[in-house]
Each structure stands twice: as C-alpha cells, then as structure tokens.
Design an enzyme around this catalytic site. Structure first.
Site, PDB file in Angstrom:
ATOM      1  CB  THR A   3      29.565 -52.164 -24.083  1.00  0.00           C
ATOM      2  OG1 THR A   3      29.227 -52.998 -22.982  1.00  0.00           O
ATOM      3  CG2 THR A   3      28.583 -52.480 -25.206  1.00  0.00           C
ATOM      4  CG  ASP A   4      31.649 -55.581 -20.470  1.00  0.00           C
ATOM      5  OD1 ASP A   4      30.577 -54.986 -20.703  1.00  0.00           O
ATOM      6  OD2 ASP A   4      32.074 -55.767 -19.308  1.00  0.00           O
ATOM      7  CD  GLU A   5      26.045 -54.375 -20.966  1.00  0.00           C
ATOM      8  OE1 GLU A   5      24.914 -54.741 -21.313  1.00  0.00           O
ATOM      9  OE2 GLU A   5      26.248 -53.513 -20.091  1.00  0.00           O
ATOM     10  CE  LYS A  40      27.839 -49.147 -27.731  1.00  0.00           C
ATOM     11  NZ  LYS A  40      28.109 -47.713 -28.068  1.00  0.00           N
ATOM     12  CE1 TYR A  77      24.313 -49.759 -24.703  1.00  0.00           C
ATOM     13  CE2 TYR A  77      24.917 -51.587 -23.261  1.00  0.00           C
ATOM     14  CZ  TYR A  77      25.229 -50.380 -23.879  1.00  0.00           C
ATOM     15  OH  TYR A  77      26.478 -49.817 -23.683  1.00  0.00           O
TER      16      TYR A  77
HETATM   17  P1  NAD Z   1      25.219 -41.815 -21.182  1.00  0.00           P
HETATM   18  O1  NAD Z   1      23.868 -42.415 -21.347  1.00  0.00           O
HETATM   19  O2  NAD Z   1      25.606 -41.205 -19.889  1.00  0.00           O
HETATM   20  O3  NAD Z   1      25.453 -40.687 -22.306  1.00  0.00           O
HETATM   21  C1  NAD Z   1      25.071 -40.854 -23.635  1.00  0.00           C
HETATM   22  C2  NAD Z   1      25.194 -39.498 -24.312  1.00  0.00           C
HETATM   23  O4  NAD Z   1      24.831 -39.639 -25.695  1.00  0.00           O
HETATM   24  C3  NAD Z   1      24.261 -38.438 -23.726  1.00  0.00           C
HETATM   25  O5  NAD Z   1      24.963 -37.231 -23.568  1.00  0.00           O
HETATM   26  C4  NAD Z   1      23.161 -38.301 -24.763  1.00  0.00           C
HETATM   27  O6  NAD Z   1      22.567 -37.011 -24.794  1.00  0.00           O
HETATM   28  C5  NAD Z   1      23.929 -38.599 -26.042  1.00  0.00           C
HETATM   29  N1  NAD Z   1      23.048 -39.073 -27.123  1.00  0.00           N
HETATM   30  C6  NAD Z   1      22.118 -40.057 -27.055  1.00  0.00           C
HETATM   31  N2  NAD Z   1      21.505 -40.180 -28.249  1.00  0.00           N
HETATM   32  C7  NAD Z   1      22.070 -39.280 -29.080  1.00  0.00           C
HETATM   33  C8  NAD Z   1      21.896 -38.947 -30.440  1.00  0.00           C
HETATM   34  N3  NAD Z   1      20.961 -39.571 -31.181  1.00  0.00           N
HETATM   35  N4  NAD Z   1      22.651 -37.985 -30.987  1.00  0.00           N
HETATM   36  C9  NAD Z   1      23.598 -37.320 -30.241  1.00  0.00           C
HETATM   37  N5  NAD Z   1      23.805 -37.591 -28.940  1.00  0.00           N
HETATM   38  C10 NAD Z   1      23.057 -38.556 -28.377  1.00  0.00           C
HETATM   39  O7  NAD Z   1      26.221 -42.969 -21.616  1.00  0.00           O
HETATM   40  P2  NAD Z   1      27.683 -43.354 -21.112  1.00  0.00           P
HETATM   41  O8  NAD Z   1      27.549 -44.266 -19.972  1.00  0.00           O
HETATM   42  O9  NAD Z   1      28.510 -42.143 -21.004  1.00  0.00           O
HETATM   43  O10 NAD Z   1      28.164 -44.228 -22.352  1.00  0.00           O
HETATM   44  C11 NAD Z   1      28.881 -43.630 -23.422  1.00  0.00           C
HETATM   45  C12 NAD Z   1      29.300 -44.702 -24.405  1.00  0.00           C
HETATM   46  O11 NAD Z   1      30.068 -45.697 -23.742  1.00  0.00           O
HETATM   47  C13 NAD Z   1      28.122 -45.451 -25.026  1.00  0.00           C
HETATM   48  O12 NAD Z   1      28.411 -45.683 -26.384  1.00  0.00           O
HETATM   49  C14 NAD Z   1      28.055 -46.753 -24.260  1.00  0.00           C
HETATM   50  O13 NAD Z   1      27.510 -47.785 -25.044  1.00  0.00           O
HETATM   51  C15 NAD Z   1      29.526 -46.982 -23.969  1.00  0.00           C
HETATM   52  N6  NAD Z   1      29.827 -47.766 -22.766  1.00  0.00           N
HETATM   53  C16 NAD Z   1      29.297 -47.432 -21.562  1.00  0.00           C
HETATM   54  C17 NAD Z   1      29.648 -48.146 -20.422  1.00  0.00           C
HETATM   55  C18 NAD Z   1      29.110 -47.777 -19.059  1.00  0.00           C
HETATM   56  O14 NAD Z   1      29.363 -48.490 -18.100  1.00  0.00           O
HETATM   57  N7  NAD Z   1      28.425 -46.669 -18.891  1.00  0.00           N
HETATM   58  C19 NAD Z   1      30.524 -49.232 -20.528  1.00  0.00           C
HETATM   59  C20 NAD Z   1      31.065 -49.545 -21.786  1.00  0.00           C
HETATM   60  C21 NAD Z   1      30.706 -48.798 -22.889  1.00  0.00           C
HETATM   61  P1  TYD Z   2      23.759 -51.771 -14.899  1.00  0.00           P
HETATM   62  O1  TYD Z   2      24.384 -50.637 -14.155  1.00  0.00           O
HETATM   63  O2  TYD Z   2      22.414 -51.585 -15.493  1.00  0.00           O
HETATM   64  O3  TYD Z   2      24.824 -52.226 -15.987  1.00  0.00           O
HETATM   65  P2  TYD Z   2      24.795 -53.497 -17.003  1.00  0.00           P
HETATM   66  O4  TYD Z   2      24.672 -52.846 -18.321  1.00  0.00           O
HETATM   67  O5  TYD Z   2      26.106 -54.178 -16.758  1.00  0.00           O
HETATM   68  O6  TYD Z   2      23.658 -54.376 -16.717  1.00  0.00           O
HETATM   69  O7  TYD Z   2      23.677 -53.028 -13.930  1.00  0.00           O
HETATM   70  C1  TYD Z   2      24.844 -53.598 -13.382  1.00  0.00           C
HETATM   71  C2  TYD Z   2      24.453 -54.846 -12.611  1.00  0.00           C
HETATM   72  O8  TYD Z   2      23.575 -54.477 -11.538  1.00  0.00           O
HETATM   73  C3  TYD Z   2      23.668 -55.846 -13.443  1.00  0.00           C
HETATM   74  O9  TYD Z   2      24.021 -57.163 -13.045  1.00  0.00           O
HETATM   75  C4  TYD Z   2      22.234 -55.563 -13.098  1.00  0.00           C
HETATM   76  C5  TYD Z   2      22.317 -55.153 -11.636  1.00  0.00           C
HETATM   77  N1  TYD Z   2      21.255 -54.202 -11.205  1.00  0.00           N
HETATM   78  C6  TYD Z   2      20.509 -54.479 -10.063  1.00  0.00           C
HETATM   79  O10 TYD Z   2      20.704 -55.510  -9.392  1.00  0.00           O
HETATM   80  N2  TYD Z   2      19.548 -53.593  -9.688  1.00  0.00           N
HETATM   81  C7  TYD Z   2      19.292 -52.457 -10.400  1.00  0.00           C
HETATM   82  O11 TYD Z   2      18.384 -51.681 -10.013  1.00  0.00           O
HETATM   83  C8  TYD Z   2      20.080 -52.167 -11.560  1.00  0.00           C
HETATM   84  C9  TYD Z   2      19.856 -50.922 -12.369  1.00  0.00           C
HETATM   85  C10 TYD Z   2      21.045 -53.087 -11.920  1.00  0.00           C
END
Ligand code: NAD
Ligand code: TYD
Length: 344
Positions: free
Chosen positions: A128-130, A157, A153
């Site tokens: 992630t960019d975070e 990561k 978090y």
């Molecule tokens: P999500 O929370 O929707 O899904 C996570 C999945 O992982 C779920 O299906 C959960 O059951 C599974 N999981 C959790 N713990 C587990 C374990 N111990 N063993 C097996 N499975 C397990 O997450 P997402 O948003 O789809 O993110 C997926 C990946 O992408 C993550 O690694 C996250 O860090 C990364 N990511 C997410 C975003 C975003 O905006 N959502 C952005 C950049 C990177």
């Molecule tokens: P989020 O979806 O939690 O992603 P990130 O991991 O980038 O924080 O939040 C995106 C942005 O929205 C972040 O700046 C936090 C803000 N936010 C709110 O203002 N209210 C909310 O209830 C949530 C969940 C996030």
C-alpha cells in the site's frame, strides 16, 4: 496452465483480482486461500464459482497456519502466490493492533517460507501507499523512498514488504511488490470511507468526515489496480517495487461532494467529527514505473467514485446484511462517542 494461489481472495480487491485472472486467461487456475474474517465473504465469489467452476478452487484457511498453507501449495501444485490476505482497516488497527502484526507480518513470513520450500515459487506481495507515510507539499512518493509508516496498519504492511525483499536478497525468491493507492469499487466492506459514506447516504445517515476533511487520497477503481497487478506478474522485473494509482489525489470533502451529487443526496448529510489519531494528511504516488510497463488506468478518481456509488445504489442485497450484522457493533465502537465538530 498456471496455478495461482490468491490469498485473501474472498476480500474486496482479492475477489476482483480472481475475476480478472479467470476472465483474462483460460490458461490460469486459481486457488483462493482465505480465513473468511469479517471482511472475507463467499458471496463475493459466488458468480466466480458458477462461471469458472473447473478452474477455481476455494480453501478456507489462515495464512498463519504453516501446515495448511504448505498442504494447499502442494495439493494444488501452486507455482505463483499473490498475497492479498491482511487486516486492512486503519481505524481497526488503532483499536486493536495485534491481529495486524499477526496476519500482515507473521502471515506473510509463513507464505514466504512455503514459497521457498516448494521450489522458490513466484511471489507477489500486495502492499500500500501508506507505507511511505504522509507526504508534504507537492511531492509524490517514488518506489525508492524510505518507508515511514505512521499507523499500526501501515507499520505492519511496511514490515511485510521488508520481509519480502529480504527473501529475494537472501534466498533468491522471485518476488515483486506493488504499492497501491486507495481502491474503490464493488464488494468493498463498508468500513472504508467511500462505501461507508455511500451506504450512509443511501440510508440518510450523516457522513462522519474526520477533522477538516482536507486530507488527500488517490481513489483508484479496483479493476485498474487488478490490471496493473496482472501486468506486473507478467512483465515486472523480479526484485522490484511498483506504485499503482491514478497519480491524481483529491480531498475527502471533494470526494464527498461527488458521491452526494451522484446519489442526489443533500450536503446537509456532511458531519465533521473528531479526527482519527495520527491521521495521515496526504498520500500521493508517482506511478511512472508502472505506466512504463504498458498499463494505464481507465478511470479517473471522479469516475471511480461515481461508478462505485452506482454499484452500491444498485446492489443493496450485498451490503444491507453486512450493515445489519457485525458492522453495527464496529460502527458504535468507532463513531458512537465521537465528538461532532462545530461546522464554523
Ligand atoms: P479486505 O479487508 O477487503 O480483505 C482482506 C481479506 O483477507 C479477507 O478476505 C480476509 O478474510 C482475508 N484474511 C484476513 N486475515 C487472514 C488470514 N490470517 N489468513 C487468510 N486470510 C485472511 O482487504 P482489501 O481491501 O481487499 O485489501 C487486500 C490487500 O490489498 C491487503 O493486503 C491490503 O493491505 C492491500 N491494499 C488495500 C488497499 C485498499 O484501498 N483497500 C489499497 C492498497 C493496498
Ligand atoms: P480509509 O477508507 O479508512 O482509507 P485510508 O487507509 O486511506 O485511511 O479513509 C480514507 C480517508 O477518509 C482518510 O483520510 C480518512 C477519511 N475518513 C473519514 O473522514 N471518515 C471516516 O469515517 C473514514 C472511515 C475515513
């Protein structure tokens, strides 16, 4: 035939990626390995098992369970692991960090060990960019930047990224890592901001904007992210990192305005509330390295927000049971006692 293990494939990005793989090549078999936490849902893959039954297999398991991971890798004859499995929500990591260290760090280590043991399998880590932390001014993060995570978090990561790189350097494991900006689109658990605000708006519940709402994020459509990951699997250089995003960030308030307009809901739903602890102000990625592979996003952030808002408007069957379940307790714990800020 390529045999890909997609860990976390029942979650938001994972299920979209599984669909992408099976639709894009008839020569790929996918095994999803997922613990099915609150965020992992079999209904996210229902159409996949119906459409691609012969090339799709599901295993319920924890990535921290080394024996089960190894059994699956051997039994399914896996040659590639793409690791999406993680605890993913910053607000949950502030409330209870332990699961993040366990799954995101230790779980990644278990997968790396399995990849090493079964013949140095191709390994792609979804990051992630975070991990870059928040960045000031007009600068954009490039892949060579130092890691500076600021939440439990992102610290988890970032640690996982370091393990993945270390396995490449030490054992020659053929790895790549991608660092994605905020994804939005179908099947995202409504704790993340865009699906939370869209579903709140559809239920006429106030949208809790943290602080002044001027924090900046790059909201990319999940299908674009999946296409870039696939390209990195095909063409990425082993041992390298790739940023994935649109390269165009906007404030949270601008994001809210767009989704309210798309849903035809009033601005009076906006409610400023007490800020998130340690809230990262701005993420911004330089994505030129991934563009150079021949990838380009199809959606601007605005188009992605509008498309996402429409999907949730049209797919209440998917999110209403979630909001009526575990989510209620979670919502009360994060928002129940949160101070509402004076709008002036
Ligand atoms: P999500 O929370 O929707 O899904 C996570 C999945 O992982 C779920 O299906 C959960 O059951 C599974 N999981 C959790 N713990 C587990 C374990 N111990 N063993 C097996 N499975 C397990 O997450 P997402 O948003 O789809 O993110 C997926 C990946 O992408 C993550 O690694 C996250 O860090 C990364 N990511 C997410 C975003 C975003 O905006 N959502 C952005 C950049 C990177
Ligand atoms: P989020 O979806 O939690 O992603 P990130 O991991 O980038 O924080 O939040 C995106 C942005 O929205 C972040 O700046 C936090 C803000 N936010 C709110 O203002 N209210 C909310 O209830 C949530 C969940 C996030």
């Amino acid at each position: 035939m390529q045999n890909i293990l997609v860990t976390g494939g029942a979650g938001f990005i994972g299920c979209n990626f599984v669909r992408y793989l099976l639709e894009h090549s008839s020569r790929i078999e996918v095994s999803v390995y997922d613990k099915l936490t609150y965020a992992g849902r079999l209904e996210n893959l229902k159409d996949v098992s119906e459409r691609f039954g012969a090339r799709y297999h599901f295993v319920q398991g924890d990535i921290c369970d080394a024996a089960k991971v190894e059994d699956t890798v051997a039994a399914r004859n896996i040659d590639t692991i793409v690791n999406f499995a993680a605890e993913t929500h910053v607000d949950r990591s502030i409330l209870a960090p332990a699961a993040f260290v366990q799954t995101d760090v230790y779980g990644t280590y278990v997968l790396l060990e399995a990849a090493r043991k079964y013949g140095n399998l191709r390994f792609h880590q979804i990051s992630t960019d975070e991990v870059y932390g928040h960045i000031e001014g007009r600068r954009r993060s490039v892949e060579s930047d130092a890691l500076a995570p600021r939440s439990p978090y992102s610290a988890s990561k970032a640690s996982a990224d370091l393990f993945v790189s270390a396995y490449h350097i030490t054992y020659g494991l053929p790895v790549t890592i991608s660092r994605g900006a905020n994804n939005i689109g179908p099947f995202q658990y409504p704790e993340k901001v865009v699906p939370l605000f869209v579903t709140n708006a559809l239920e006429s519940i106030p949208l809790p904007v943290y602080g002044d709402g001027k924090q900046m994020r790059d909201y990319q459509f999940v299908a674009d992210h999946c296409a870039a990951i696939y390209l990195i699997l095909l063409r990425g250089r082993i041992g390298e990192l790739y940023n994935i995003g649109t390269g165009a960030e906007m404030t949270n308030l601008d994001m809210v305005e767009i989704l309210l307009e798309e849903l035809n809901r009033p601005r009076s739903l906006i409610q400023h509330v007490e800020d998130r602890l340690g809230h990262d102000r701005r993420y911004s990625l330089d994505v030129s390295k991934t563009l150079a592979l021949g990838w380009e996003p199809d959606y601007t952030p605005e188009e992605a927000i509008r498309a996402t808002a429409r999907w949730y408007r049209d797919n209440r069957w998917w999110w209403q049971p979630i909001r009526d379940g575990e989510f209620r307790e979670y919502y009360a714990s994060v928002y129940g006692d949160r101070k509402v800020l004076d709008p002036r």
